[in-house]
Write a protein that holds these residues in place. Structure first.
Motif, PDB file in Angstrom:
ATOM      1  N   ALA A   1       7.665  69.743  35.756  1.00  0.00           N
ATOM      2  CA  ALA A   1       6.532  68.845  35.467  1.00  0.00           C
ATOM      3  C   ALA A   1       5.426  69.210  36.295  1.00  0.00           C
ATOM      4  N   ALA A   2       5.474  69.890  37.585  1.00  0.00           N
ATOM      5  CA  ALA A   2       4.558  70.272  38.412  1.00  0.00           C
ATOM      6  C   ALA A   2       4.063  71.677  38.236  1.00  0.00           C
ATOM      7  N   GLY A   3       5.003  72.375  37.517  1.00  0.00           N
ATOM      8  CA  GLY A   3       4.574  73.665  37.550  1.00  0.00           C
ATOM      9  C   GLY A   3       5.078  74.493  38.832  1.00  0.00           C
ATOM     10  N   THR A   4       6.007  74.035  39.800  1.00  0.00           N
ATOM     11  CA  THR A   4       6.178  74.608  40.881  1.00  0.00           C
ATOM     12  C   THR A   4       7.677  75.619  40.778  1.00  0.00           C
ATOM     13  N   VAL A   5       7.496  76.674  41.191  1.00  0.00           N
ATOM     14  CA  VAL A   5       8.450  77.758  41.036  1.00  0.00           C
ATOM     15  C   VAL A   5       9.529  77.423  41.703  1.00  0.00           C
ATOM     16  N   ALA A   6      10.849  77.609  41.229  1.00  0.00           N
ATOM     17  CA  ALA A   6      12.290  77.578  41.996  1.00  0.00           C
ATOM     18  C   ALA A   6      12.223  79.201  42.220  1.00  0.00           C
TER      19      ALA A   6
ATOM     20  N   ASP B   1      20.400  67.688  50.555  1.00  0.00           N
ATOM     21  CA  ASP B   1      19.265  67.495  49.696  1.00  0.00           C
ATOM     22  C   ASP B   1      18.521  66.374  50.351  1.00  0.00           C
ATOM     23  N   LEU B   2      17.382  66.696  50.912  1.00  0.00           N
ATOM     24  CA  LEU B   2      16.387  65.778  51.662  1.00  0.00           C
ATOM     25  C   LEU B   2      15.474  65.372  50.567  1.00  0.00           C
ATOM     26  N   GLY B   3      15.330  65.778  49.485  1.00  0.00           N
ATOM     27  CA  GLY B   3      14.250  65.569  48.544  1.00  0.00           C
ATOM     28  C   GLY B   3      13.070  66.729  48.576  1.00  0.00           C
ATOM     29  N   GLY B   4      13.341  67.897  49.303  1.00  0.00           N
ATOM     30  CA  GLY B   4      12.265  68.896  49.261  1.00  0.00           C
ATOM     31  C   GLY B   4      11.848  69.057  47.924  1.00  0.00           C
ATOM     32  N   ALA B   5      12.578  69.442  47.162  1.00  0.00           N
ATOM     33  CA  ALA B   5      12.113  70.075  45.755  1.00  0.00           C
ATOM     34  C   ALA B   5      10.982  68.832  45.314  1.00  0.00           C
ATOM     35  N   ALA B   6      11.391  67.706  45.406  1.00  0.00           N
ATOM     36  CA  ALA B   6      10.413  66.500  44.974  1.00  0.00           C
ATOM     37  C   ALA B   6       9.297  66.565  45.595  1.00  0.00           C
ATOM     38  N   LEU B   7       9.294  66.699  47.009  1.00  0.00           N
ATOM     39  CA  LEU B   7       8.174  66.733  47.824  1.00  0.00           C
ATOM     40  C   LEU B   7       7.328  67.944  47.372  1.00  0.00           C
ATOM     41  N   ALA B   8       7.778  69.208  47.133  1.00  0.00           N
ATOM     42  CA  ALA B   8       7.106  70.135  46.649  1.00  0.00           C
ATOM     43  C   ALA B   8       6.129  69.802  45.267  1.00  0.00           C
ATOM     44  N   ALA B   9       6.691  69.093  44.371  1.00  0.00           N
ATOM     45  CA  ALA B   9       6.518  68.922  43.152  1.00  0.00           C
ATOM     46  C   ALA B   9       5.187  67.926  43.495  1.00  0.00           C
ATOM     47  N   ARG B  10       5.362  66.881  44.282  1.00  0.00           N
ATOM     48  CA  ARG B  10       4.462  65.868  44.443  1.00  0.00           C
ATOM     49  C   ARG B  10       3.071  66.588  45.122  1.00  0.00           C
ATOM     50  N   LEU B  11       3.280  67.246  45.889  1.00  0.00           N
ATOM     51  CA  LEU B  11       2.312  68.266  46.577  1.00  0.00           C
ATOM     52  C   LEU B  11       1.381  69.216  45.850  1.00  0.00           C
ATOM     53  N   GLY B  12       2.243  69.456  44.664  1.00  0.00           N
ATOM     54  CA  GLY B  12       1.745  70.640  43.753  1.00  0.00           C
ATOM     55  C   GLY B  12       1.942  71.817  44.408  1.00  0.00           C
ATOM     56  N   ALA B  13       2.876  72.151  45.141  1.00  0.00           N
ATOM     57  CA  ALA B  13       3.293  73.592  45.840  1.00  0.00           C
ATOM     58  C   ALA B  13       3.506  74.506  44.672  1.00  0.00           C
ATOM     59  N   LEU B  14       3.169  75.734  45.330  1.00  0.00           N
ATOM     60  CA  LEU B  14       3.380  76.767  44.539  1.00  0.00           C
ATOM     61  C   LEU B  14       4.755  77.262  44.191  1.00  0.00           C
ATOM     62  N   SER B  15       5.659  76.893  45.331  1.00  0.00           N
ATOM     63  CA  SER B  15       6.932  77.270  45.098  1.00  0.00           C
ATOM     64  C   SER B  15       7.981  76.258  46.001  1.00  0.00           C
TER      65      SER B  15
END
Length: 419
Positions: free
Chosen positions: A295-300, A264-278
């Motif tokens: 909250a960001a609508g980023t798909v897992a 867990d390097l916080g990649g999921a949180a980074l994706a959310a912060r940048l509004g990543a698609l997934s």
């Protein structure tokens, strides 16, 4: 081609109207969930679908069909229709294979040990650099055909096995060519930050080269629909990925990320912060990361093939994704080293048996949520008026069979853009 609809005169003209009658339809549309059908799948009994010009103009009761006197009419004889399936995470285009690494893992070597010893991604990089574009296309077509035989109509294909400007562009061009050779939509992703190539000894310097040289060429030639990076200890740090992603977004390219697969390097949180698609893999994603993605609508994007093949034991936090309302997709992660899987149906079975996802979650994960993971939910993934007419027609009695079966595809016919 296995699973294609039989040739007929109307198929030569994609504008010719077609109607599928006497069908049980799983629309996957949220607007139909719970309306007298199976909760979540938006089902219609005794339904019909009409298409003109490759777009759906009617989905619902046969009694409400528009008047189309010249339409070709296809009797589905009670079969189930779903949207064409979507494999939203693959590395379909590559050179060589890594069966020898499979033997090493069976003998006890870990993925990280193999990678640090010069194997892993870099061994595929060498084979891919040495292959011609034509050779990459020919090898990839066999894998694409297998996916299509499972009812797949859209496939995402990543680069990341070139790791130089010429080789990355060659991979992306080969991927684009696949769409002209088969009745399937190919969505390309520039996975520039996949691994550090052997000719570099500094990751920050490689990110500099990606941003200054390779990424602008990819954008100028319009070879990628999105940009990806591998955020992991053996790959790139969150700060390095963020720098790469911001450069991509400045060029108008959406981003997605390989995150939290081994730690867990916080990649999921980074994706959310940048509004990543997934964000994809996610075995070590925290509860906070799951909440941020929701909250960001980023798909897992859940990738059970790699989990199974690497004999991992730390599962993605499916319950946390459910609790927070994080959308979940399922994909094959087809690649030569960690998931040599070319069956999206088997990927669903793995997601259910290994990750304890429900049947509905799996089916929505390869249709509606997979479309969302590609940013294409307005065009594909559900059967609704105005959307592209991509269909999979199945010889099944209930949708659960698509998740339950192993090593067998009950596909009766496959329709792409109404053909």
């Amino acid at each position: 081609m296995v699973g294609e609809t039989a040739p007929n005169p109307s198929q030569a003209d994609p504008t010719h109207p077609r109607i599928w009658l006497n069908a049980r339809i799983a629309t996957m549309a949220p607007s139909r969930a719970g309306l007298g059908g199976r909760e979540g799948l938006g089902t219609i009994e005794g339904g019909a679908i009409a298409t003109v010009g490759g777009r759906i103009i009617h989905v619902g009761d046969a009694a409400d069909l528009p008047v189309l006197p010249d339409a070709e009419r296809i009797d589905c004889e009670g079969r189930w229709i779903t949207p064409g399936l979507i494999d939203c995470h693959t590395h379909l285009v590559f050179g060589g294979d890594r069966s020898h690494e499979f033997e090493l893992r069976l003998a006890g070597a870990s993925y990280e040990e193999i990678a640090r010893a010069g194997g892993g991604i870099n061994s595929t990089v060498t084979a891919t650099r040495n292959a011609s574009e034509d050779e990459l296309v020919a090898a990839s077509l066999a894998r694409l055909d297998r996916l299509m035989a499972d009812g797949v109509t859209t496939v995402e294909v990543k680069s990341g096995y070139g790791l130089s400007a010429d080789a990355e562009l060659k991979q992306l061009r080969a991927a684009r060519r696949l769409g002209g050779l088969r009745h399937a939509d190919i969505v390309t992703t520039f996975l520039g930050a996949h691994a550090l190539p052997r000719e570099f000894d500094d990751k920050d310097r490689f990110i500099d080269v990606l941003i200054a040289d390779i990424l602008p060429r990819v954008a100028k030639e319009k070879l990628a629909d999105a940009v990806d990076a591998f955020c992991e200890g053996i790959a790139f740090s969150p700060a390095q990925c963020e720098r790469f992603f911001k450069a991509a977004q400045a060029l108008g390219l959406p981003v997605k990320i390989h995150a939290d697969q081994l730690s867990d390097l916080g990649g999921a949180a980074l994706a959310a912060r940048l509004g990543a698609l997934s964000a994809d893999h996610l075995e070590y994603t925290s509860d906070q990361g799951a909440a941020a993605m929701a909250a960001a609508g980023t798909v897992a994007v859940i990738l059970p093939g790699a989990f199974y093949f690497l004999r991992e034991t730390h599962k993605p936090p499916i319950e946390a994704f459910r609790r927070h309302g994080t959308p979940m997709a399922v994909a094959t992660d087809c690649n030569p080293g960690t998931s040599p899987l070319t069956s999206l149906l088997l990927a669903m079975n793995m997601a259910a048996t290994l990750m304890r996802m429900t049947v509905d979650e799996c089916l929505l994960g390869v249709t509606r949520e997979a479309a969302r993971a590609l940013g294409r939910q307005d065009h594909i993934g559900t059967l609704e008026v105005g959307k592209q007419c991509d269909l999979a027609i199945w010889d099944i009695e209930r949708p659960a069979e698509l998740v339950y079966r192993m090593g067998f595809s009950p596909l009766h016919a496959r329709v792409w853009r109404g053909q």
